[in-house]
Design an enzyme around this catalytic site. Structure first.
Site, short mmCIF file in Angstrom:
data_model
loop_
_atom_site.label_atom_id
_atom_site.label_comp_id
_atom_site.label_asym_id
_atom_site.label_seq_id
_atom_site.Cartn_x
_atom_site.Cartn_y
_atom_site.Cartn_z
N ARG A 210 0.86 -1.20 0.00
CA ARG A 210 0.00 0.00 0.00
C ARG A 210 0.89 1.25 0.00
O ARG A 210 0.62 2.21 -0.72
CB ARG A 210 -0.91 0.01 1.25
N PHE A 226 -10.52 -6.28 -7.13
CA PHE A 226 -10.65 -7.07 -5.89
C PHE A 226 -10.25 -6.19 -4.70
O PHE A 226 -9.37 -6.53 -3.91
CB PHE A 226 -9.77 -8.33 -5.93
N ASP A 248 -15.16 -4.67 -6.60
CA ASP A 248 -15.30 -5.86 -5.76
C ASP A 248 -16.74 -6.36 -5.89
O ASP A 248 -17.65 -5.59 -6.16
CB ASP A 248 -15.00 -5.54 -4.29
N SER A 249 -16.92 -7.68 -5.69
CA SER A 249 -18.27 -8.21 -5.79
C SER A 249 -18.96 -8.21 -4.43
O SER A 249 -20.09 -8.70 -4.31
CB SER A 249 -18.24 -9.63 -6.38
N ALA A 278 -15.31 -9.24 -11.20
CA ALA A 278 -14.05 -8.72 -11.76
C ALA A 278 -13.78 -9.22 -13.17
O ALA A 278 -13.31 -8.48 -14.03
CB ALA A 278 -12.90 -9.10 -10.84
N CYS A 338 -2.21 -14.88 -3.47
CA CYS A 338 -2.07 -15.25 -2.05
C CYS A 338 -2.32 -16.74 -1.88
O CYS A 338 -2.62 -17.21 -0.79
CB CYS A 338 -2.98 -14.42 -1.17
N1 SAH Z 1 -7.02 -6.28 -2.21
C1 SAH Z 1 -7.73 -6.39 -0.97
C2 SAH Z 1 -7.93 -7.82 -0.54
C3 SAH Z 1 -8.59 -8.66 -1.58
S1 SAH Z 1 -9.43 -10.04 -0.93
C4 SAH Z 1 -7.03 -5.57 0.12
O1 SAH Z 1 -5.89 -5.16 -0.10
O2 SAH Z 1 -7.63 -5.35 1.17
C5 SAH Z 1 -10.29 -10.57 -2.31
C6 SAH Z 1 -11.52 -9.77 -2.62
O3 SAH Z 1 -11.99 -10.24 -3.86
C7 SAH Z 1 -12.68 -9.91 -1.66
O4 SAH Z 1 -13.06 -8.64 -1.19
C8 SAH Z 1 -13.82 -10.52 -2.48
O5 SAH Z 1 -15.09 -9.96 -2.17
C9 SAH Z 1 -13.41 -10.16 -3.87
N2 SAH Z 1 -13.86 -11.07 -4.95
C10 SAH Z 1 -13.82 -12.42 -4.97
N3 SAH Z 1 -14.23 -12.88 -6.16
C11 SAH Z 1 -14.53 -11.79 -6.91
C12 SAH Z 1 -14.99 -11.60 -8.24
N4 SAH Z 1 -15.21 -12.65 -9.05
N5 SAH Z 1 -15.18 -10.35 -8.67
C13 SAH Z 1 -14.95 -9.28 -7.88
N6 SAH Z 1 -14.50 -9.40 -6.62
C14 SAH Z 1 -14.30 -10.63 -6.14
#
Ligand code: SAH
Length: 401
Positions: A210, A226, A248-249, A278, A338
């Site tokens: 970040r 995401f 995000d979804s 996404a 991850c």
């Molecule tokens: N980048 C974030 C952490 C990501 S965790 C941070 O730094 O805090 C992964 C995220 O992906 C979750 O919030 C989940 O809701 C989202 N997610 C999972 N599948 C998804 C999809 N198909 N489309 C959009 N978002 C998605």
């Protein structure tokens, strides 16, 4: 007499090299009375002492080693020592934040234990039979050593089920003052719900990345895929991004994300929050000719275990390729995985293949990428040289050339 587990011929090699996991398939014999989470002595087939471990009867990871030192008993004093060392290291290493991982499982010699600190609240995950067995002692020691007002349990991760443990969450000590905590990290205030948020409430592991985003985003048009509660989005906006689109979804995560703008005195017209899938959105944006100066891809764990790798690789490749096709020249891609099951080599291979395909799809012979930096989790998430599985967060910063 402590119970003993005996390893098959040659199976002592990995634990002797300090890999802390003993798989069920490596065990050929049991001696004495063994109960879930209790301490067992691990011996080679020739009777040699290998270590003392916590026994997990239901798990494929049948035992996790606490100590390789035959003279070290596993008792209250052992946990007191380990926790004191972990806390002292965090004090020395990690500054500029009130969101810190105090204990990171295997890397701190405490397999299965996660402890995160948000201000004066500790949020813990007991993810193995061993730490569950010692829970009361651990909580007591944490209370004594941390001076926190509240210890909250978030042992509601699915991995508990693989250990034969039921899911558990709630207050263990003290009182949770609020379900929404405000933490500060590098001049940014983030809102965290330790009771319902992902993991223990926040992706503490992305702190350094970040900061990297904040340093590089001045004047840029940024796409944060995401985004969860917008950790990277806030960093980009604070770093002076011209516009940040965050996707995000999860509508709940986005609602928290957008509320943080006022908290940080950020002009809301610069931030756009998109509640969509996404994969669909990347396709739509790419086909619509959208272009960005910086794209962040931090998806969920596409490969929760090795058997998901093939499908996961396809998904990682697809999102990376789409993102690469939307980068302006000199644009930056910060891409992550991850998935513990995906090692560094496979991650690189997948991203580089996506780069190749992006060039082919764009029919642009000039389209190329170079790696500026490898990205990983911060100093409060150390990685054991003997335990590659602990190096779960892998990332690359690429520049389009
Ligand atoms: N980048 C974030 C952490 C990501 S965790 C941070 O730094 O805090 C992964 C995220 O992906 C979750 O919030 C989940 O809701 C989202 N997610 C999972 N599948 C998804 C999809 N198909 N489309 C959009 N978002 C998605």
């Amino acid at each position: 007499m402590q119970a003993t587990i005996i390893l098959g011929a040659g199976k002592e090699r990995s634990p002797m090299n300090h890999h802390p996991w003993i798989f069920a398939s490596a065990v050929v014999g049991y001696e004495g009375k063994i109960t879930s989470g209790s301490t067992v002595t691990v011996k080679s087939d020739s009777g040699r002492f290998i270590g003392r471990a916590a026994y997990s009867p239901m798990s494929q990871i049948r035992a996790r080693i606490w100590s390789w030192d035959e003279s070290e008993p596993i008792d209250h004093a052992f946990f007191k020592r380990k926790i004191a060392i972990a806390l002292a290291h965090r004090k020395k290493w990690v500054v500029q934040t009130s969101a810190i991982r105090l204990i990171f499982g295997e890397a701190d010699g405490l397999p299965g234990l996660i402890v995160d600190q948000y201000n004066q609240t500790l949020v813990c995950q007991f993810l193995s039979a061993g730490v569950e067995f010692w829970k009361e002692a651990i909580v007591q020691i944490l209370e004594d050593q941390s001076a926190c007002h509240c210890i909250y349990e978030r042992s509601d991760a699915a991995v508990r089920e693989r250990e034969g443990l039921s899911l558990a969450s709630g207050v263990l000590k003290g009182e949770l003052s609020d379900t929404e905590l405000t933490v500060q990290e590098n001049q940014i205030q983030y809102l965290i719900d330790p009771t319902k948020g992902h993991k223990t409430g926040f992706y503490i592991d992305q702190r350094d990345n970040r900061l990297e985003v904040a340093k590089l985003s001045s004047g840029l048009r940024v796409l944060n895929m995401f985004c969860y509660t917008g950790g990277f989005s806030l960093a980009a906006l604070q770093g002076g991004a011209r516009e940040v689109i965050s996707v995000d979804s999860s509508g709940d995560a986005l609602a928290i994300a957008s509320r943080q703008l006022t908290l940080n005195h950020i002009d809301p017209s610069k931030a756009k929050w998109v509640d969509e899938d996404a994969f669909d959105l990347l396709k739509k944006y790419r086909e619509g000719g959208e272009q960005f100066d910086m794209i962040i891809l931090d998806p969920p764990k596409f490969a929760p275990s090795a058997q998901h790798l093939l499908r996961a690789k396809k998904a990682y490749k697809e999102i990376n390729r789409s993102a690469m096709q939307m980068l302006r020249p000199n644009g930056l891609l910060l891409t992550f995985s991850c998935s513990g099951a995906m090692d560094l080599e496979l991650f690189d291979q997948t991203v580089f293949l996506a780069a190749q395909e992006a060039a082919t799809h764009q029919k642009d012979p000039k389209l190329g990428f170079r790696v500026l930096k490898r990205l990983t989790s911060g100093l409060d998430h150390p990685k054991l040289s003997s335990f590659p599985e602990g190096n779960y967060l892998k990332g690359l910063m690429l520049e389009r050339i």
